[in-house]
Every structure is written in C-alpha cells, then in structure tokens.
Design a protein around this motif. Structure first.
Motif, short mmCIF file in Angstrom:
data_model
loop_
_atom_site.label_atom_id
_atom_site.label_comp_id
_atom_site.label_asym_id
_atom_site.label_seq_id
_atom_site.Cartn_x
_atom_site.Cartn_y
_atom_site.Cartn_z
N ASN B 18 0.84 -1.20 0.00
CA ASN B 18 0.00 0.00 0.00
C ASN B 18 0.88 1.25 0.00
OD1 ASN B 18 -2.25 -1.66 0.18
ND2 ASN B 18 -2.33 -1.55 2.41
N ILE B 48 -9.51 11.43 -7.31
CA ILE B 48 -10.56 11.45 -6.30
C ILE B 48 -10.60 12.83 -5.66
CG2 ILE B 48 -9.05 10.65 -4.41
CD1 ILE B 48 -11.44 8.88 -3.49
N ILE B 50 -12.50 15.35 -2.32
CA ILE B 50 -13.15 15.31 -1.01
C ILE B 50 -13.52 16.72 -0.57
CG2 ILE B 50 -10.96 15.43 0.29
CD1 ILE B 50 -12.28 13.44 2.30
N LYS B 56 -13.30 11.14 5.07
CA LYS B 56 -12.78 10.02 4.30
C LYS B 56 -13.65 9.81 3.08
CE LYS B 56 -11.93 5.02 4.94
NZ LYS B 56 -11.99 3.92 5.94
N ARG B 57 -12.99 9.43 2.01
CA ARG B 57 -13.73 9.08 0.80
C ARG B 57 -12.97 7.98 0.10
NH1 ARG B 57 -15.55 12.15 -4.39
NH2 ARG B 57 -17.53 11.07 -4.72
N GLN B 58 -13.72 7.00 -0.40
CA GLN B 58 -13.07 5.86 -1.04
C GLN B 58 -13.45 5.76 -2.50
OE1 GLN B 58 -14.28 2.86 2.08
NE2 GLN B 58 -12.13 2.25 1.85
N GLN B 60 -11.94 3.39 -6.23
CA GLN B 60 -11.41 2.08 -6.59
C GLN B 60 -9.93 2.03 -6.25
OE1 GLN B 60 -11.79 1.16 -10.75
NE2 GLN B 60 -11.48 -1.02 -10.42
N ARG B 61 -9.57 1.27 -5.26
CA ARG B 61 -8.19 1.10 -4.75
C ARG B 61 -7.60 2.35 -4.12
NH1 ARG B 61 -3.59 0.11 -7.12
NH2 ARG B 61 -4.19 0.78 -9.21
N VAL B 62 -8.33 3.44 -4.09
CA VAL B 62 -7.81 4.67 -3.48
C VAL B 62 -8.74 5.16 -2.38
CG1 VAL B 62 -6.52 5.42 -5.51
CG2 VAL B 62 -8.89 6.13 -5.24
N THR B 63 -8.12 5.76 -1.37
CA THR B 63 -8.85 6.37 -0.26
C THR B 63 -8.20 7.71 0.04
OG1 THR B 63 -9.36 4.21 0.70
CG2 THR B 63 -9.55 6.12 2.14
N LEU B 65 -8.04 10.72 2.90
CA LEU B 65 -8.36 11.08 4.27
C LEU B 65 -8.09 12.57 4.46
CD1 LEU B 65 -6.69 8.11 6.21
CD2 LEU B 65 -9.07 8.34 5.50
N GLN B 76 -4.27 7.19 -0.10
CA GLN B 76 -3.83 5.83 0.10
C GLN B 76 -4.18 5.01 -1.14
OE1 GLN B 76 -5.56 4.43 3.78
NE2 GLN B 76 -4.68 6.11 4.96
#
Lengths: 115, 115
Positions: B18, B48, B50, B56-58, B60-63, B65, B76
C-alpha cells in the motif's frame, strides 16, 4: 482520455516572439482554465474563461492573454516571449465554474521551449 | 500565504504494497480538495476528491483522508501496481472573484513502484 485536446504538442520559439496555443474542451464543458507547469513543479493557474469572458486570473503579466470561442474552445496567447516562459502549458475544462464541485479535466499539454 | 505542499518528493514502494502520499495545506477556509495523477508526458488525471465536510472518501483502490484539525490530506493506494508510477498532486479548489474556481497545486510526490 479526458476529451480535452491541445495543439500543438511541442513548440520551439525564440525570445521576443509571440505564440498561440489552442485547446478544445470536453463536450458539454463551458469553462476552460489554463495552467503553466514548469519542470518539476505543480501547475500554476494563469486564467479561466467562462462563456467567452475571463472569469479570473492568476499572477501572470498582461502579455499572457486568452480567448474563448462560442464553441467553448480556447486560445492562450503569450507575447514577447521570455526564457522563463519555457514550460508545459495545460488546458483544463469543466462543466461550469460556479458549482460546488468543479472537477477540472486536463489535456496532455503543449510543451513550449523558448530559446 | 496560501499554499498546498507535500511532505515527500519521492516515494518508493514494492509492487503489491500500500502507498500513502501526504499533503499539507495552510488555508483553513479551504473546503474542497482533489488528487491528481500525472504520468510522464501527460496532463494531470483526476483521481478522487473530497469536501471539507467529510473525513474520508473511497474510490477504486484509493482512499483520501482529510484531517482538518492539522490541515492534512493523504492519498492511500491499495495493492500498488506498476501502472501507479507517476507524480501525484493534491490540489486545493479556490473560488475566484469572478465566481469561478481555480486549482492551487503543490509540488507533487513522485511514486515509484519497484517490482
């Protein structure tokens, strides 16, 4: 692909000359923003056009000017080129300039070299 | 002054691990942030976003914060792949006097994925 196209991809000019860069926005987008990205840096905002009017400007001198056409495509003009103008010039289009969530989609850029 | 900055200029990770890319901002009034990925020879690509009313927001494979207390963002990427190698920028979306929005970018973090 974002649907934002820029031309030309590369350009070489000499100091003192003038240059015009072009951008076609994504279908349905009425707002175009221009950014300058020096090597190893993040993009810097130049200005934004909305419905053929300049909607805001960054810290760039007046020799940087632009146009937006009725079909929402745009041009960036730079007069009296200086060596420090060498950079990647990015165009971004967005659905509207005033939305609470205004995602800007970028083209691949025009690489300008001033000799 | 206002700025959006990144803690590390280069991040190397093993494929499958990660990745965490950090970003600090200085304007506590900022309410919308975007992460972009820029591959060599290409324009920034939206990953992405926010808003400040979220932590937090998710995707596909990414988050992403957001910690408003310390004015810090992180991206992430789960199970990092070779195709994730790129420069990552966080950008702050700011309103313009004319009603539009501009992006203020940091310097960027180069993510290198080792096989």
């Amino acid at each position: 692909e974002t649907g934002v196209t820029q031309s030309p991809t590369h350009l070489i000019k000499t100091r003192g000359q003038q240059v015009t860069l072009r951008c076609s926005s994504q279908s349905g987008h009425n707002t175009v923003s221009w950014y300058q990205q020096a090597l190893g840096q993040g993009p810097q905002f130049i200005f934004q056009y909305y419905r053929e009017e300049e909607n805001g400007r960054g810290n760039f001198p007046p020799r940087f000017s632009g146009l937006q056409f009725p079909n929402y495509s745009s041009e960036l003009n730079v007069n009296a080129l200086e060596l420090d103008d060498s950079a990647l010039y990015l165009c971004a289009s967005s659905l509207n300039p005033r939305g609470a969530k205004n995602i800007q989609y970028f083209g691949a850029g025009t690489r300008l070299s001033v000799l | 002054g206002e700025s959006v900055g990144l803690h590390l200029p280069t991040l190397s990770v093993q494929e499958g691990d990660n990745s965490i890319i950090n970003c600090a901002y200085s304007n506590s009034a900022s309410d919308y942030f975007i992460w972009y990925k820029q591959e060599s020879g290409k324009g920034p690509q939206f990953i992405i976003d926010i808003r400040s009313n979220m932590d937090k927001r998710q995707g596909q494979r990414v988050t992403v914060l957001l910690n408003k207390t310390v004015k810090h963002l992180s991206l992430q990427i789960a199970a990092t792949q070779p195709g994730d190698s790129a420069v990552y920028f966080c950008a702050e979306n700011k309103g313009l006097t004319g009603g539009g929005n501009k992006l203020t970018f940091g310097t960027g973090t180069q993510l290198k994925v080792e096989l």
